[in-house]
Design a protein around this motif. Structure first.
Motif, PDB file in Angstrom:
ATOM      1  N   ALA A  63      -8.500 -11.156   5.028  1.00  0.00           N
ATOM      2  CA  ALA A  63      -8.764 -10.440   6.287  1.00  0.00           C
ATOM      3  C   ALA A  63      -9.819  -9.348   6.120  1.00  0.00           C
ATOM      4  O   ALA A  63      -9.814  -8.585   5.154  1.00  0.00           O
ATOM      5  CB  ALA A  63      -7.471  -9.835   6.820  1.00  0.00           C
ATOM      6  N   SER A  64     -10.729  -9.298   7.105  1.00  0.00           N
ATOM      7  CA  SER A  64     -11.749  -8.247   7.153  1.00  0.00           C
ATOM      8  C   SER A  64     -11.695  -7.473   8.463  1.00  0.00           C
ATOM      9  O   SER A  64     -12.371  -6.448   8.605  1.00  0.00           O
ATOM     10  CB  SER A  64     -13.146  -8.867   7.001  1.00  0.00           C
ATOM     11  N   TRP A  65     -10.892  -7.958   9.407  1.00  0.00           N
ATOM     12  CA  TRP A  65     -10.836  -7.361  10.746  1.00  0.00           C
ATOM     13  C   TRP A  65      -9.413  -7.505  11.281  1.00  0.00           C
ATOM     14  O   TRP A  65      -8.689  -8.437  10.883  1.00  0.00           O
ATOM     15  CB  TRP A  65     -11.822  -8.102  11.650  1.00  0.00           C
ATOM     16  N   TYR A  66      -9.000  -6.588  12.150  1.00  0.00           N
ATOM     17  CA  TYR A  66      -7.640  -6.657  12.689  1.00  0.00           C
ATOM     18  C   TYR A  66      -7.607  -6.275  14.159  1.00  0.00           C
ATOM     19  O   TYR A  66      -8.504  -5.586  14.663  1.00  0.00           O
ATOM     20  CB  TYR A  66      -6.704  -5.707  11.924  1.00  0.00           C
ATOM     21  N   ASP A  73       2.691   0.389  16.056  1.00  0.00           N
ATOM     22  CA  ASP A  73       1.754   0.364  14.936  1.00  0.00           C
ATOM     23  C   ASP A  73       2.239  -0.657  13.894  1.00  0.00           C
ATOM     24  O   ASP A  73       3.418  -0.994  13.855  1.00  0.00           O
ATOM     25  CB  ASP A  73       1.679   1.744  14.268  1.00  0.00           C
ATOM     26  N   TRP A  74       1.333  -1.101  13.045  1.00  0.00           N
ATOM     27  CA  TRP A  74       1.678  -2.015  11.951  1.00  0.00           C
ATOM     28  C   TRP A  74       1.244  -1.398  10.626  1.00  0.00           C
ATOM     29  O   TRP A  74       0.262  -0.643  10.576  1.00  0.00           O
ATOM     30  CB  TRP A  74       0.962  -3.362  12.129  1.00  0.00           C
ATOM     31  N   PHE A  75       1.977  -1.748   9.574  1.00  0.00           N
ATOM     32  CA  PHE A  75       1.557  -1.436   8.206  1.00  0.00           C
ATOM     33  C   PHE A  75       0.989  -2.700   7.575  1.00  0.00           C
ATOM     34  O   PHE A  75       1.572  -3.780   7.708  1.00  0.00           O
ATOM     35  CB  PHE A  75       2.749  -0.992   7.346  1.00  0.00           C
ATOM     36  N   VAL A  76      -0.123  -2.569   6.886  1.00  0.00           N
ATOM     37  CA  VAL A  76      -0.603  -3.663   6.033  1.00  0.00           C
ATOM     38  C   VAL A  76      -0.600  -3.159   4.592  1.00  0.00           C
ATOM     39  O   VAL A  76      -0.767  -1.957   4.347  1.00  0.00           O
ATOM     40  CB  VAL A  76      -2.020  -4.150   6.428  1.00  0.00           C
ATOM     41  N   TYR A  77      -0.396  -4.067   3.663  1.00  0.00           N
ATOM     42  CA  TYR A  77      -0.253  -3.715   2.245  1.00  0.00           C
ATOM     43  C   TYR A  77      -1.194  -4.577   1.407  1.00  0.00           C
ATOM     44  O   TYR A  77      -1.408  -5.757   1.722  1.00  0.00           O
ATOM     45  CB  TYR A  77       1.176  -3.964   1.755  1.00  0.00           C
ATOM     46  N   THR A  78      -1.668  -3.996   0.321  1.00  0.00           N
ATOM     47  CA  THR A  78      -2.565  -4.755  -0.560  1.00  0.00           C
ATOM     48  C   THR A  78      -1.801  -5.739  -1.432  1.00  0.00           C
ATOM     49  O   THR A  78      -2.402  -6.651  -1.999  1.00  0.00           O
ATOM     50  CB  THR A  78      -3.386  -3.817  -1.469  1.00  0.00           C
ATOM     51  N   SER A  83       4.076  -4.190  -1.113  1.00  0.00           N
ATOM     52  CA  SER A  83       3.773  -3.401  -2.315  1.00  0.00           C
ATOM     53  C   SER A  83       2.285  -3.026  -2.315  1.00  0.00           C
ATOM     54  O   SER A  83       1.526  -3.443  -1.448  1.00  0.00           O
ATOM     55  CB  SER A  83       4.117  -4.212  -3.574  1.00  0.00           C
ATOM     56  N   GLY A  84       1.916  -2.239  -3.295  1.00  0.00           N
ATOM     57  CA  GLY A  84       0.515  -1.825  -3.409  1.00  0.00           C
ATOM     58  C   GLY A  84       0.199  -0.691  -2.459  1.00  0.00           C
ATOM     59  O   GLY A  84       1.061   0.085  -2.070  1.00  0.00           O
ATOM     60  N   ARG A  85      -1.045  -0.620  -2.049  1.00  0.00           N
ATOM     61  CA  ARG A  85      -1.458   0.435  -1.134  1.00  0.00           C
ATOM     62  C   ARG A  85      -1.123   0.036   0.308  1.00  0.00           C
ATOM     63  O   ARG A  85      -1.113  -1.146   0.627  1.00  0.00           O
ATOM     64  CB  ARG A  85      -2.956   0.695  -1.280  1.00  0.00           C
ATOM     65  N   ARG A  86      -0.838   1.046   1.140  1.00  0.00           N
ATOM     66  CA  ARG A  86      -0.428   0.803   2.518  1.00  0.00           C
ATOM     67  C   ARG A  86      -1.395   1.475   3.488  1.00  0.00           C
ATOM     68  O   ARG A  86      -1.890   2.563   3.223  1.00  0.00           O
ATOM     69  CB  ARG A  86       0.972   1.373   2.724  1.00  0.00           C
ATOM     70  N   ARG A  87      -1.627   0.811   4.603  1.00  0.00           N
ATOM     71  CA  ARG A  87      -2.486   1.372   5.656  1.00  0.00           C
ATOM     72  C   ARG A  87      -1.798   1.166   6.997  1.00  0.00           C
ATOM     73  O   ARG A  87      -1.291   0.085   7.267  1.00  0.00           O
ATOM     74  CB  ARG A  87      -3.832   0.649   5.649  1.00  0.00           C
ATOM     75  N   ARG A  88      -1.785   2.205   7.828  1.00  0.00           N
ATOM     76  CA  ARG A  88      -1.182   2.104   9.155  1.00  0.00           C
ATOM     77  C   ARG A  88      -2.272   1.761  10.169  1.00  0.00           C
ATOM     78  O   ARG A  88      -3.291   2.452  10.239  1.00  0.00           O
ATOM     79  CB  ARG A  88      -0.512   3.429   9.511  1.00  0.00           C
ATOM     80  N   LEU A  89      -2.032   0.708  10.932  1.00  0.00           N
ATOM     81  CA  LEU A  89      -2.979   0.267  11.947  1.00  0.00           C
ATOM     82  C   LEU A  89      -2.399   0.574  13.323  1.00  0.00           C
ATOM     83  O   LEU A  89      -1.268   0.195  13.626  1.00  0.00           O
ATOM     84  CB  LEU A  89      -3.254  -1.238  11.807  1.00  0.00           C
ATOM     85  N   GLY A  90      -3.145   1.273  14.149  1.00  0.00           N
ATOM     86  CA  GLY A  90      -2.636   1.765  15.423  1.00  0.00           C
ATOM     87  C   GLY A  90      -2.458   0.676  16.472  1.00  0.00           C
ATOM     88  O   GLY A  90      -3.260  -0.254  16.570  1.00  0.00           O
ATOM     89  N   ALA A  91      -1.388   0.816  17.258  1.00  0.00           N
ATOM     90  CA  ALA A  91      -1.113  -0.114  18.355  1.00  0.00           C
ATOM     91  C   ALA A  91      -2.281  -0.145  19.331  1.00  0.00           C
ATOM     92  O   ALA A  91      -2.857   0.894  19.663  1.00  0.00           O
ATOM     93  CB  ALA A  91       0.169   0.295  19.070  1.00  0.00           C
ATOM     94  N   GLY A  92      -2.640  -1.325  19.753  1.00  0.00           N
ATOM     95  CA  GLY A  92      -3.679  -1.489  20.755  1.00  0.00           C
ATOM     96  C   GLY A  92      -5.086  -1.373  20.208  1.00  0.00           C
ATOM     97  O   GLY A  92      -6.054  -1.451  20.961  1.00  0.00           O
TER      98      GLY A  92
END
Ligand SMILES: [Ca+2]
Length: 111
Positions: A63-66, A73-78, A83-92
């Motif tokens: 993935a390069s785009w979301y 909101d969603w969390f994505v993980y490496t 596990s690994g690093r986490r990033r929060r992606l905002g709703a909408g």
């Protein structure tokens, strides 16, 4: 004897219904995470709507785009299994993934 069997069946039914309800609730309230293989929403797109996506399968590290649909909101993980690093992606929101997560997401779940 037949009463006992019926009760056992009822218990299984209740459990199944509860599982379905939780799954449905998570799906509805969590919306979906749409990922695409290339920046700008180009390339191949995949929609993830389960409450727990422990692995993105063939979409791992692609993935390069979301885009986050719904109002959570969603969390994505490496790493897989959150596990690994986490990033929060905002709703909408929709955007290219930051460089540190580009081609490096392997699991995801609603917050
Ligand atoms: Ca990519």
């Amino acid at each position: 004897m037949s009463n006992i069997n019926n009760q056992t069946q009822d218990l299984y039914s209740i459990e199944l219904v509860q599982d379905l309800d939780q799954e449905t609730a998570a799906t509805v309230s969590g919306g979906a995470l749409v990922l695409s293989s290339d920046a700008g929403g180009e390339g191949t797109r995949r929609t993830f709507s389960a409450a727990r996506n422990r692995s993105l399968g063939s979409f791992n590290n692609i993935a390069s785009w979301y885009e986050v649909t719904g109002n959570r909101d969603w969390f994505v993980y490496t790493g897989q299994n959150f596990s690994g690093r986490r990033r929060r992606l905002g709703a909408g929101k929709s955007n290219n993934l930051p460089a540190s997560f580009n081609d490096d997401v392997e699991s995801a779940r609603p917050v």
